[in-house]
Design an enzyme around this catalytic site. Structure first.
Site, PDB file in Angstrom:
ATOM      1  CD  GLU A 147      -1.816   2.320   1.297  1.00 20.89           C
ATOM      2  OE1 GLU A 147      -1.233   2.980   0.392  1.00 20.89           O
ATOM      3  OE2 GLU A 147      -2.139   2.802   2.382  1.00 20.89           O
TER       4      GLU A 147
ATOM      5  CD  GLU B 286       2.960   8.981   1.396  1.00 24.80           C
ATOM      6  OE1 GLU B 286       3.481   7.878   1.677  1.00 24.80           O
ATOM      7  OE2 GLU B 286       1.851   9.330   1.848  1.00 24.80           O
TER       8      GLU B 286
HETATM    9  N1  SAH Z   1      11.478   2.170   0.923  1.00 23.51           N
HETATM   10  C1  SAH Z   1      10.788   1.625   1.938  1.00 23.51           C
HETATM   11  N2  SAH Z   1      11.245   0.510   2.577  1.00 23.51           N
HETATM   12  C2  SAH Z   1      10.551  -0.033   3.613  1.00 23.51           C
HETATM   13  N3  SAH Z   1       9.408   0.495   4.091  1.00 23.51           N
HETATM   14  C3  SAH Z   1       8.911   1.592   3.480  1.00 23.51           C
HETATM   15  C4  SAH Z   1       9.576   2.203   2.392  1.00 23.51           C
HETATM   16  N4  SAH Z   1       8.860   3.285   2.000  1.00 23.51           N
HETATM   17  C5  SAH Z   1       7.802   3.362   2.822  1.00 23.51           C
HETATM   18  N5  SAH Z   1       7.817   2.339   3.720  1.00 23.51           N
HETATM   19  C6  SAH Z   1       6.812   2.058   4.748  1.00 23.51           C
HETATM   20  O1  SAH Z   1       5.629   1.698   4.051  1.00 23.51           O
HETATM   21  C7  SAH Z   1       4.490   1.955   4.869  1.00 23.51           C
HETATM   22  C8  SAH Z   1       3.425   2.564   3.970  1.00 23.51           C
HETATM   23  S1  SAH Z   1       1.860   2.762   4.785  1.00 23.51           S
HETATM   24  C9  SAH Z   1       1.121   1.160   4.609  1.00 23.51           C
HETATM   25  C10 SAH Z   1       1.271   0.295   5.842  1.00 23.51           C
HETATM   26  C11 SAH Z   1       0.580  -1.076   5.766  1.00 23.51           C
HETATM   27  N6  SAH Z   1       1.083  -1.878   4.650  1.00 23.51           N
HETATM   28  C12 SAH Z   1      -0.906  -0.917   5.618  1.00 23.51           C
HETATM   29  O2  SAH Z   1      -1.407  -1.152   4.526  1.00 23.51           O
HETATM   30  O3  SAH Z   1      -1.565  -0.543   6.587  1.00 23.51           O
HETATM   31  C13 SAH Z   1       4.971   2.857   6.006  1.00 23.51           C
HETATM   32  O4  SAH Z   1       4.935   2.151   7.220  1.00 23.51           O
HETATM   33  C14 SAH Z   1       6.396   3.238   5.607  1.00 23.51           C
HETATM   34  O5  SAH Z   1       7.276   3.409   6.726  1.00 23.51           O
END
Ligand code: SAH
Ligand code: SAH
Lengths: 373, 373
Positions: free
Chosen positions: B130, B139
């Site tokens: 997501e 983002e």
């Molecule tokens: N390059 C990266 N590597 C690892 N985690 C990442 C990332 N870019 C973003 N994230 C993480 O991805 C998440 C996106 S929000 C979605 C969170 C969860 N999958 C849900 O659906 O509820 C955040 O927690 C953020 O810290």
């Protein structure tokens, strides 16, 4: 050919993380305006300079963090021979424009860069700077003023301001109960959320409840708040727990965690809902070059309204009960946060002392901890 | 001795600037909860996984940015043989707890680190993530999903979601006039401020008025706003100006500034006060491994209320006048901001076409520019 030694060296920008965390907002005129139109603030600097023209006349001045250029302009108007106006952010371009338009470019030289990275071709008589953050120390910008002092101030030169003091006072605050209700409301929301997650997706998140409670407690109960506290809320006089002489304070002392013991008188008696923290700074010049007129800028509770710093309120739930004759024996610790050295962690231990039953019941001190965000 | 090839490699944290600018909030349960309780969002992922158990059963899955661990848990419940749940921030510790408590540790391996820095010991059948931000692309997290795809997805493997589309619609918005009034109010405040600065300190700041106006215009009029737009506000159907097939999109294409031409029908006629931008994503699986049940998550205006993404509203002042028969010939440009690659700059050119007098008067296109902050 220009004589190189008469030319100031342009500096470099803040490092990107510090820029993202701290400097970014200062690049906007909007934010500079917020500070400028705090007339208790700007007026105090104006008085400190204009009532001491004798100290500024013919002198070399350094303005650390000139922002819009205002303090440099005051210094020039007071008769300074030369003003170096140093600013890290892009707002330096506005300062330059303003100074040109006010026909002061022949006195004021704007240098864009951090004070840590720039150089100027001579030592200065006076350093002026508005470096104060919430609870005085938030932003840690005083570090940069001390760096400037050690690099550029002549022996006997003066710092404007020259002294800074920190205060804590016992107050009665309706917000304290409200924060507590908000915290409880948030935990009720969490309970509903758990139920929904179970019903909709068959996932039980209860194992995270403690972490969530801890996070919300930090936010609602252990984070100090900006307030415009009315003097009527005071339950006793503010105690000065720290005073800095900026001429002698070392960078090492400043960076060390602060730890002070002091007594807080609760003249009116409790319950004490919160501590109210604020500061003042004084413009006294240096001992070799004292000010003719001493000016003080205070951020104490004021019936005419707060400066843009307001006060920092540290809520206490449950409140501390004490009688009118009692006092609090306090210890305060103020340290920089590990995640961001410009933010603060404050710890207060408070024990009721006196002849009341509250004092008799107060065996060990209440231990309170807060973030200043 | 552990067989090294079966063990995932722990990664490193985001770089500090990216952390300060972007990742920081995701470390809080509070923020993860905000996303989880957006049931249009979480429910769509739940449906996309649970209605396609056949696709997940016995498969190896990678969850890019697992946050609380929720999507990894869905995948495990759908029968995945192994799930790698990668998360950059400290919330990974909560995901681990949640997964243990839900007795899924034997399937799900939580790895803390950025997807760019970690390694896993095998290729995966499905990547679930997501990653969507405001206006889809804010983002820039899709970059990380494409990196994961190129590093870890088996040929023929599937991305959940598999497709993403972007829309712009003409709307009537009372906020548009209000933003304009706020902008004017702010400029009146500036005029008062100039007067005070002159009266109190004899400094004329008028030379900064243009910069201030520019800054305030950017803020009030050229920054898109989060809104929960009601479908009644639509003056015509939303135009899809971009559709991504995530299986074939390259990182290079994604990073390039987008430039698209499209037609926007203003069925009800103008004045068009604003454009409303939103997106949807579809879960179709890959062509080799199509989903049994296709699910779509849309963030379009919805009378039952918006997802946590809401819509992005781009105000137009003065509004664009047009008649019910007219349409707008539009060109849109979307690019990453230089000051922060996770934020966006959007340019829209719009020309009224049709048989009305408005179309006749619309010689050259209106050029509009916005930041998504
Ligand atoms: N390059 C990266 N590597 C690892 N985690 C990442 C990332 N870019 C973003 N994230 C993480 O991805 C998440 C996106 S929000 C979605 C969170 C969860 N999958 C849900 O659906 O509820 C955040 O927690 C953020 O810290
Ligand atoms: N290390 C440093 N080097 C240069 N400028 C700095 C600095 N740390 C902070 N600043 C700048 O100092 C200013 C503090 S705000 C005060 C602005 C102005 N002197 C006034 O009184 O209105 C900000 O503009 C900030 O960008």
């Amino acid at each position: 050919m220009t004589e190189p030694s008469s030319v100031a060296k342009t500096g470099s920008a803040p490092d990107p993380t510090d820029f993202a965390n701290y400097f970014c907002t200062y690049g906007f005129l909007y934010h500079q305006k917020d500070m400028l139109e705090d007339h208790k603030r700007t007026g105090a600097y104006y008085q400190a300079v204009m009532s001491n023209k004798r100290q500024f006349a013919g002198k070399v001045v350094l303005d650390v963090g000139t922002g819009s250029g205002i303090l440099a302009i005051f210094a020039a108007k007071a008769g300074a021979r030369k003003v170096y106006a140093v600013e890290a952010t892009g707002i330096a371009a506005s300062a330059r424009k303003l100074i040109e338009h006010n026909k002061l470019s022949y006195v004021i030289e704007v240098i864009q860069g951090t004070i840590e990275s720039i150089d100027i071709p001579e030592k200065v008589d006076i350093i002026i700077s508005e470096w104060m953050g919430y609870f005085l120390l938030r932003e840690s910008m005083l570090d940069s003023v001390l760096v400037a002092r050690d690099k550029f101030l002549k022996p006997g030169g003066a710092l404007y301001p020259s002294h800074a003091s920190m205060y804590l006072a016992p107050i009665q605050s309706p917000n304290s109960q409200q924060r507590m209700s908000e915290f409880h409301g948030s935990m009720e929301g969490w309970a509903d959320f758990l139920q929904d997650m179970k019903n909709f997706y068959q996932v039980d998140l209860d194992v995270l409840s403690d972490s969530y409670r801890q996070e919300q407690r930090e936010y609602y109960l252990s984070t100090s708040q900006w307030t415009d506290t009315h003097p009527q809320q005071l339950l006793g006089p503010a105690s000065c727990f720290k005073r800095y002489d900026l001429h002698t304070l070392t960078l090492e002392e400043l960076k060390e965690p602060m730890k002070e013991d002091f007594i807080m008188h609760v003249t009116d008696g409790g319950p004490v809902d919160a501590f109210c923290g604020f500061f003042d700074v004084e413009f006294k010049g240096s001992s070799e070059n004292p000010a003719d007129v001493e000016v003080k800028l205070t951020t104490a509770p004021d019936p005419t309204g707060a400066t843009h710093w307001g006060q920092q309120t540290f809520y206490i739930s449950p409140p501390i009960d004490c009688a009118p004759s009692d006092h609090l024996k306090c210890a305060i610790g103020v340290s920089r946060r590990q995640d961001n050295h410009r933010l603060l962690r404050v710890k207060v231990a408070a024990k009721v002392e006196g002849n009341s039953m509250f004092a008799a019941q107060s065996q060990s001190p209440r231990m309170l901890e807060y973030n200043i965000d």
